[in-house]
Design a protein around this motif. Sequence first.
Motif, PDB file in Angstrom:
ATOM      1  N   PHE A 183     -57.497  52.267  -8.177  1.00 26.79           N
ATOM      2  CA  PHE A 183     -56.202  51.839  -8.687  1.00 26.79           C
ATOM      3  C   PHE A 183     -56.375  50.564  -9.502  1.00 26.79           C
ATOM      4  O   PHE A 183     -57.100  49.660  -9.093  1.00 26.79           O
ATOM      5  CB  PHE A 183     -55.229  51.578  -7.537  1.00 26.79           C
ATOM      6  N   ALA A 184     -55.689  50.508 -10.673  1.00 24.84           N
ATOM      7  CA  ALA A 184     -55.834  49.331 -11.532  1.00 24.84           C
ATOM      8  C   ALA A 184     -54.497  48.945 -12.138  1.00 24.84           C
ATOM      9  O   ALA A 184     -53.963  49.687 -12.967  1.00 24.84           O
ATOM     10  CB  ALA A 184     -56.838  49.609 -12.649  1.00 24.84           C
ATOM     11  N   PRO A 185     -53.927  47.805 -11.752  1.00 24.81           N
ATOM     12  CA  PRO A 185     -52.803  47.260 -12.519  1.00 24.81           C
ATOM     13  C   PRO A 185     -53.305  46.808 -13.885  1.00 24.81           C
ATOM     14  O   PRO A 185     -54.440  46.330 -14.012  1.00 24.81           O
ATOM     15  CB  PRO A 185     -52.326  46.086 -11.668  1.00 24.81           C
ATOM     16  N   ILE A 186     -52.453  46.959 -14.912  1.00 21.43           N
ATOM     17  CA  ILE A 186     -52.867  46.697 -16.287  1.00 21.43           C
ATOM     18  C   ILE A 186     -51.862  45.775 -16.969  1.00 21.43           C
ATOM     19  O   ILE A 186     -50.654  45.988 -16.877  1.00 21.43           O
ATOM     20  CB  ILE A 186     -52.978  48.014 -17.088  1.00 21.43           C
ATOM     21  N   ALA A 187     -52.367  44.767 -17.656  1.00 24.68           N
ATOM     22  CA  ALA A 187     -51.563  43.958 -18.580  1.00 24.68           C
ATOM     23  C   ALA A 187     -51.792  44.525 -19.969  1.00 24.68           C
ATOM     24  O   ALA A 187     -52.927  44.535 -20.458  1.00 24.68           O
ATOM     25  CB  ALA A 187     -51.971  42.493 -18.517  1.00 24.68           C
ATOM     26  N   SER A 188     -50.724  45.033 -20.605  1.00 22.29           N
ATOM     27  CA  SER A 188     -50.890  45.801 -21.829  1.00 22.29           C
ATOM     28  C   SER A 188     -49.924  45.351 -22.918  1.00 22.29           C
ATOM     29  O   SER A 188     -48.855  44.802 -22.643  1.00 22.29           O
ATOM     30  CB  SER A 188     -50.658  47.292 -21.536  1.00 22.29           C
ATOM     31  N   SER A 189     -50.314  45.641 -24.172  1.00 23.18           N
ATOM     32  CA  SER A 189     -49.491  45.319 -25.330  1.00 23.18           C
ATOM     33  C   SER A 189     -48.537  46.456 -25.691  1.00 23.18           C
ATOM     34  O   SER A 189     -47.908  46.403 -26.748  1.00 23.18           O
ATOM     35  CB  SER A 189     -50.397  45.028 -26.538  1.00 23.18           C
ATOM     36  N   PHE A 190     -48.404  47.483 -24.853  1.00 19.52           N
ATOM     37  CA  PHE A 190     -47.565  48.625 -25.204  1.00 19.52           C
ATOM     38  C   PHE A 190     -46.124  48.202 -25.484  1.00 19.52           C
ATOM     39  O   PHE A 190     -45.462  47.590 -24.656  1.00 19.52           O
ATOM     40  CB  PHE A 190     -47.571  49.664 -24.075  1.00 19.52           C
ATOM     41  N   SER A 191     -45.637  48.520 -26.672  1.00 19.03           N
ATOM     42  CA  SER A 191     -44.258  48.278 -27.052  1.00 19.03           C
ATOM     43  C   SER A 191     -43.952  49.079 -28.305  1.00 19.03           C
ATOM     44  O   SER A 191     -44.766  49.137 -29.232  1.00 19.03           O
ATOM     45  CB  SER A 191     -43.997  46.791 -27.316  1.00 19.03           C
ATOM     46  N   LEU A 192     -42.777  49.698 -28.350  1.00 18.84           N
ATOM     47  CA  LEU A 192     -42.314  50.383 -29.554  1.00 18.84           C
ATOM     48  C   LEU A 192     -41.038  49.736 -30.074  1.00 18.84           C
ATOM     49  O   LEU A 192     -40.227  50.371 -30.728  1.00 18.84           O
ATOM     50  CB  LEU A 192     -42.090  51.872 -29.263  1.00 18.84           C
ATOM     51  N   VAL A 193     -40.899  48.455 -29.765  1.00 15.72           N
ATOM     52  CA  VAL A 193     -39.768  47.673 -30.264  1.00 15.72           C
ATOM     53  C   VAL A 193     -40.307  46.699 -31.296  1.00 15.72           C
ATOM     54  O   VAL A 193     -41.196  45.901 -31.003  1.00 15.72           O
ATOM     55  CB  VAL A 193     -39.058  46.917 -29.128  1.00 15.72           C
ATOM     56  N   ARG A 194     -39.794  46.762 -32.496  1.00 14.69           N
ATOM     57  CA  ARG A 194     -40.280  45.900 -33.579  1.00 14.69           C
ATOM     58  C   ARG A 194     -40.160  44.435 -33.198  1.00 14.69           C
ATOM     59  O   ARG A 194     -39.199  44.034 -32.559  1.00 14.69           O
ATOM     60  CB  ARG A 194     -39.480  46.180 -34.850  1.00 14.69           C
ATOM     61  N   GLU A 195     -41.164  43.657 -33.596  1.00  9.17           N
ATOM     62  CA  GLU A 195     -41.226  42.218 -33.359  1.00  9.17           C
ATOM     63  C   GLU A 195     -41.581  41.862 -31.918  1.00  9.17           C
ATOM     64  O   GLU A 195     -41.581  40.692 -31.549  1.00  9.17           O
ATOM     65  CB  GLU A 195     -39.907  41.512 -33.735  1.00  9.17           C
ATOM     66  N   THR A 196     -41.855  42.851 -31.066  1.00 10.38           N
ATOM     67  CA  THR A 196     -42.241  42.561 -29.690  1.00 10.38           C
ATOM     68  C   THR A 196     -43.749  42.708 -29.550  1.00 10.38           C
ATOM     69  O   THR A 196     -44.287  43.783 -29.750  1.00 10.38           O
ATOM     70  CB  THR A 196     -41.529  43.511 -28.709  1.00 10.38           C
ATOM     71  N   ASN A 197     -44.424  41.622 -29.185  1.00 11.32           N
ATOM     72  CA  ASN A 197     -45.883  41.647 -29.065  1.00 11.32           C
ATOM     73  C   ASN A 197     -46.376  41.078 -27.738  1.00 11.32           C
ATOM     74  O   ASN A 197     -47.568  40.907 -27.538  1.00 11.32           O
ATOM     75  CB  ASN A 197     -46.518  40.848 -30.217  1.00 11.32           C
ATOM     76  N   SER A 198     -45.465  40.752 -26.839  1.00 14.85           N
ATOM     77  CA  SER A 198     -45.875  40.149 -25.575  1.00 14.85           C
ATOM     78  C   SER A 198     -46.493  41.197 -24.652  1.00 14.85           C
ATOM     79  O   SER A 198     -46.158  42.381 -24.717  1.00 14.85           O
ATOM     80  CB  SER A 198     -44.673  39.500 -24.888  1.00 14.85           C
ATOM     81  N   PHE A 199     -47.402  40.741 -23.774  1.00 17.38           N
ATOM     82  CA  PHE A 199     -48.053  41.636 -22.832  1.00 17.38           C
ATOM     83  C   PHE A 199     -47.128  41.900 -21.645  1.00 17.38           C
ATOM     84  O   PHE A 199     -46.373  41.035 -21.218  1.00 17.38           O
ATOM     85  CB  PHE A 199     -49.359  41.025 -22.336  1.00 17.38           C
ATOM     86  N   SER A 200     -47.197  43.122 -21.106  1.00 18.00           N
ATOM     87  CA  SER A 200     -46.441  43.509 -19.915  1.00 18.00           C
ATOM     88  C   SER A 200     -47.425  43.838 -18.799  1.00 18.00           C
ATOM     89  O   SER A 200     -48.520  44.340 -19.047  1.00 18.00           O
ATOM     90  CB  SER A 200     -45.561  44.737 -20.205  1.00 18.00           C
ATOM     91  N   ILE A 201     -47.023  43.556 -17.551  1.00 13.91           N
ATOM     92  CA  ILE A 201     -47.882  43.861 -16.399  1.00 13.91           C
ATOM     93  C   ILE A 201     -47.284  44.974 -15.547  1.00 13.91           C
ATOM     94  O   ILE A 201     -47.569  45.086 -14.360  1.00 13.91           O
ATOM     95  CB  ILE A 201     -48.128  42.607 -15.553  1.00 13.91           C
ATOM     96  N   ARG A 202     -46.437  45.807 -16.144  1.00 14.37           N
ATOM     97  CA  ARG A 202     -45.793  46.900 -15.412  1.00 14.37           C
ATOM     98  C   ARG A 202     -46.619  48.186 -15.463  1.00 14.37           C
ATOM     99  O   ARG A 202     -46.150  49.233 -15.028  1.00 14.37           O
ATOM    100  CB  ARG A 202     -44.402  47.167 -15.992  1.00 14.37           C
ATOM    101  N   ASN A 203     -47.819  48.139 -15.996  1.00 13.95           N
ATOM    102  CA  ASN A 203     -48.615  49.336 -16.244  1.00 13.95           C
ATOM    103  C   ASN A 203     -49.700  49.489 -15.171  1.00 13.95           C
ATOM    104  O   ASN A 203     -50.087  48.524 -14.522  1.00 13.95           O
ATOM    105  CB  ASN A 203     -49.270  49.228 -17.622  1.00 13.95           C
TER     106      ASN A 203
END
Length: 219
Positions: free
Chosen positions: A1-21
Amino acid sequence: FAPIASSFSLVRETNSFSIRNFSLGVEASKILYKWNISGGIKLTHFVEKFNHTYSTTDGGFFVTDTIDEYYTVSQTDTTWYYVTDSTWKPIDNHEYSYNINNRIGYLEFVLSVSYDYYTNRKLRLYAKTGLQAGALIYSSGLAIPDVNEPAGVDFADLNFSTMSYSVLAGVGLKYRINEYIDFNSELYYFKNFNDVVIDYPVNKKISGVGLKFGLIYYF
């Protein structure tokens, strides 16, 4: 199991990392002295908390108001001066408010090679590199690809890439619990070669950092 901090976003101008992955999967390895050749399969889940409230206006006109006035007197002539200000009045105003989770999921196949650069009776430290190929198995949510589409685009109307390809590299450790079982922890980085959505207005190649935890059983 691996929690992931990722750049996934399909909202323009959003580049912050999320840790919900996260990723969840299994691997099989062949040990050749200090080399390990591994292949595996895992489910990788990306999610973006989409909580946006904003408004747009269409058309409009300027309204001019007089906010002050004064005059000068020269002999018998009086000259009046007026201070004005203009305010933009929109014709049509639209309010948008969203509070949803954007989600995509891949069934990924992994091929990697690692090298144990330090070993002792209980501990092994290793470096790893590898390739991943993932098949898109679900997607749901709302994208904001462009300022000209403020209402958003449903994921069902986007042309998602059916396959994703990425490279990974990391370092990890294996700690001997008993004769047959090791505890395994690994920190790795990955980056996709291709965009999540084909012909999207901005480049959206997913990258991220994962921290894997697992157990290794020796046959």
